[in-house]
Design a protein around this motif. Sequence first.
Motif, PDB file in Angstrom:
ATOM      1  N   GLY A   1       0.776  -1.229   0.000  1.00 48.15           N
ATOM      2  CA  GLY A   1       0.000   0.000   0.000  1.00 48.15           C
ATOM      3  C   GLY A   1       0.808   1.280   0.000  1.00 48.15           C
ATOM      4  N   TYR A   2       2.124   1.195  -0.103  1.00 45.86           N
ATOM      5  CA  TYR A   2       2.973   2.385  -0.146  1.00 45.86           C
ATOM      6  C   TYR A   2       2.998   2.902  -1.584  1.00 45.86           C
ATOM      7  CZ  TYR A   2       4.671   1.025   4.505  1.00 45.86           C
ATOM      8  OH  TYR A   2       4.765   0.693   5.838  1.00 45.86           O
ATOM      9  N   GLU A   3       2.615   4.161  -1.770  1.00 46.70           N
ATOM     10  CA  GLU A   3       2.481   4.708  -3.120  1.00 46.70           C
ATOM     11  C   GLU A   3       3.467   5.828  -3.417  1.00 46.70           C
ATOM     12  OE1 GLU A   3      -1.581   5.926  -3.315  1.00 46.70           O
ATOM     13  OE2 GLU A   3      -2.292   3.892  -3.770  1.00 46.70           O
ATOM     14  N   THR A   4       4.032   6.439  -2.377  1.00 52.90           N
ATOM     15  CA  THR A   4       4.910   7.595  -2.569  1.00 52.90           C
ATOM     16  C   THR A   4       6.296   7.271  -2.039  1.00 52.90           C
ATOM     17  OG1 THR A   4       3.033   9.096  -2.312  1.00 52.90           O
ATOM     18  CG2 THR A   4       5.237  10.051  -2.092  1.00 52.90           C
ATOM     19  N   PHE A   5       7.316   7.612  -2.843  1.00 54.91           N
ATOM     20  CA  PHE A   5       8.701   7.349  -2.486  1.00 54.91           C
ATOM     21  C   PHE A   5       9.501   8.634  -2.653  1.00 54.91           C
ATOM     22  CE2 PHE A   5       6.759   3.462  -3.958  1.00 54.91           C
ATOM     23  CZ  PHE A   5       7.156   2.529  -3.009  1.00 54.91           C
ATOM     24  N   VAL A   6      10.192   9.021  -1.590  1.00 53.11           N
ATOM     25  CA  VAL A   6      11.000  10.240  -1.602  1.00 53.11           C
ATOM     26  C   VAL A   6      12.467   9.814  -1.651  1.00 53.11           C
ATOM     27  CG1 VAL A   6      11.471  12.435  -0.483  1.00 53.11           C
ATOM     28  CG2 VAL A   6       9.224  11.354  -0.192  1.00 53.11           C
ATOM     29  N   TRP A   7      13.158  10.245  -2.697  1.00 55.41           N
ATOM     30  CA  TRP A   7      14.531   9.816  -2.951  1.00 55.41           C
ATOM     31  C   TRP A   7      15.515  10.896  -2.508  1.00 55.41           C
ATOM     32  CZ3 TRP A   7      16.224   5.640  -6.424  1.00 55.41           C
ATOM     33  CH2 TRP A   7      15.171   4.789  -6.811  1.00 55.41           C
ATOM     34  N   PHE A   8      16.591  10.453  -1.855  1.00 60.72           N
ATOM     35  CA  PHE A   8      17.669  11.339  -1.446  1.00 60.72           C
ATOM     36  C   PHE A   8      19.001  10.777  -1.946  1.00 60.72           C
ATOM     37  CE2 PHE A   8      14.272  11.811   1.610  1.00 60.72           C
ATOM     38  CZ  PHE A   8      14.203  13.182   1.805  1.00 60.72           C
ATOM     39  N   THR A   9      19.926  11.668  -2.266  1.00 56.63           N
ATOM     40  CA  THR A   9      21.259  11.211  -2.635  1.00 56.63           C
ATOM     41  C   THR A   9      21.946  10.616  -1.415  1.00 56.63           C
ATOM     42  OG1 THR A   9      22.484  13.235  -2.065  1.00 56.63           O
ATOM     43  CG2 THR A   9      21.389  13.165  -4.230  1.00 56.63           C
ATOM     44  N   LYS A  10      23.048   9.941  -1.639  1.00 57.20           N
ATOM     45  CA  LYS A  10      23.768   9.327  -0.522  1.00 57.20           C
ATOM     46  C   LYS A  10      24.314  10.370   0.452  1.00 57.20           C
ATOM     47  CE  LYS A  10      28.380   8.945  -2.634  1.00 57.20           C
ATOM     48  NZ  LYS A  10      29.497   8.008  -2.895  1.00 57.20           N
ATOM     49  N   HIS A  11      24.333  11.637   0.047  1.00 59.30           N
ATOM     50  CA  HIS A  11      24.780  12.717   0.927  1.00 59.30           C
ATOM     51  C   HIS A  11      23.628  13.345   1.704  1.00 59.30           C
ATOM     52  CE1 HIS A  11      28.221  13.228  -2.199  1.00 59.30           C
ATOM     53  NE2 HIS A  11      28.501  12.289  -1.315  1.00 59.30           N
ATOM     54  N   GLY A  12      22.388  12.900   1.429  1.00 55.14           N
ATOM     55  CA  GLY A  12      21.241  13.413   2.176  1.00 55.14           C
ATOM     56  C   GLY A  12      20.484  14.524   1.491  1.00 55.14           C
ATOM     57  N   ASP A  13      20.834  14.865   0.260  1.00 55.41           N
ATOM     58  CA  ASP A  13      20.126  15.919  -0.463  1.00 55.41           C
ATOM     59  C   ASP A  13      18.929  15.334  -1.206  1.00 55.41           C
ATOM     60  OD1 ASP A  13      22.018  17.948   0.240  1.00 55.41           O
ATOM     61  OD2 ASP A  13      23.387  17.116  -1.264  1.00 55.41           O
ATOM     62  N   LEU A  14      17.830  16.089  -1.251  1.00 57.92           N
ATOM     63  CA  LEU A  14      16.635  15.640  -1.952  1.00 57.92           C
ATOM     64  C   LEU A  14      16.934  15.450  -3.434  1.00 57.92           C
ATOM     65  CD1 LEU A  14      13.540  15.094  -1.909  1.00 57.92           C
ATOM     66  CD2 LEU A  14      13.261  17.552  -2.396  1.00 57.92           C
TER      67      LEU A  14
END
Length: 272
Positions: free
Chosen positions: A210-223
Amino acid sequence: MTRTPRLHGVSHLQLHGRPVVLNTGFAYPAFMRRWPRYNAPLVELVNAVRARRGGPLTIVDVGAAIGDTVLLLAERAEASHDRFICIEPDPEFHSYLGRNLAHLTDVEILPTMLSDSEDVVPAPVRTHSGTASPQGATTVPALALDTVLRGQRVDVIKIDTDGFDGKVLAGSVDTLSRWSPAVIFEWHPILLATCGQDPERPFEVLTAAGYETFVWFTKHGDLSHVEHPHDPARTDLLRQMCIDDDGPEPDWHFDVVAVPPGLAAIVRDLAP
């Protein structure tokens, strides 16, 4: 994946306001100094979940290493009164966990290797001094996270297993469906390939829950970007970029937050 030489010995230093013991060469303190937002998405995620669910939270830390994640959250997310379940199968890392987290009142530390079911899997081996990946020539027994948790409520799951994150999530289906925890996991195509794992499996498991949204960050923590819903074609392009080392530097990978059903509002906190 080429393994870098390991440094040996034990070091003592201050980390997140606490004295800790760790193996020499453990790179986390250096990463925190070099990249100001390193691991910031995890802190922001815990704060966002706490604001909506209240506290204390139960946080599962898979790949707990020396306890750096827990110490970070205790310092920056006011999580010292939360309950932590720390899972770390590497014997050396596990030996430091209890010492470094002894001041906290509600921490369970388990040496369990996790998989998608009760199984035998490659033993974790050091790819460098700061991490272990399930690439060993020998095997060790493993359990599903659902088995380990025994139906306990969970609010946040953090997974960093250097190539086994999809396996861990596939063994967490009951927990995901029952409690809808927020999830943050490492998506590392190079290590996924080395461990023989499907880079799409984490998203398939989470989408089915049921998870529909995924927020991706670089390995340094930036969006990096927000997906709604998950786009396998775009992810394959990112996978190829990481494999080809066409990113800003070698060993490129991402941390991905899976937003749980019913908590879509936390996207505003993570990607303002």
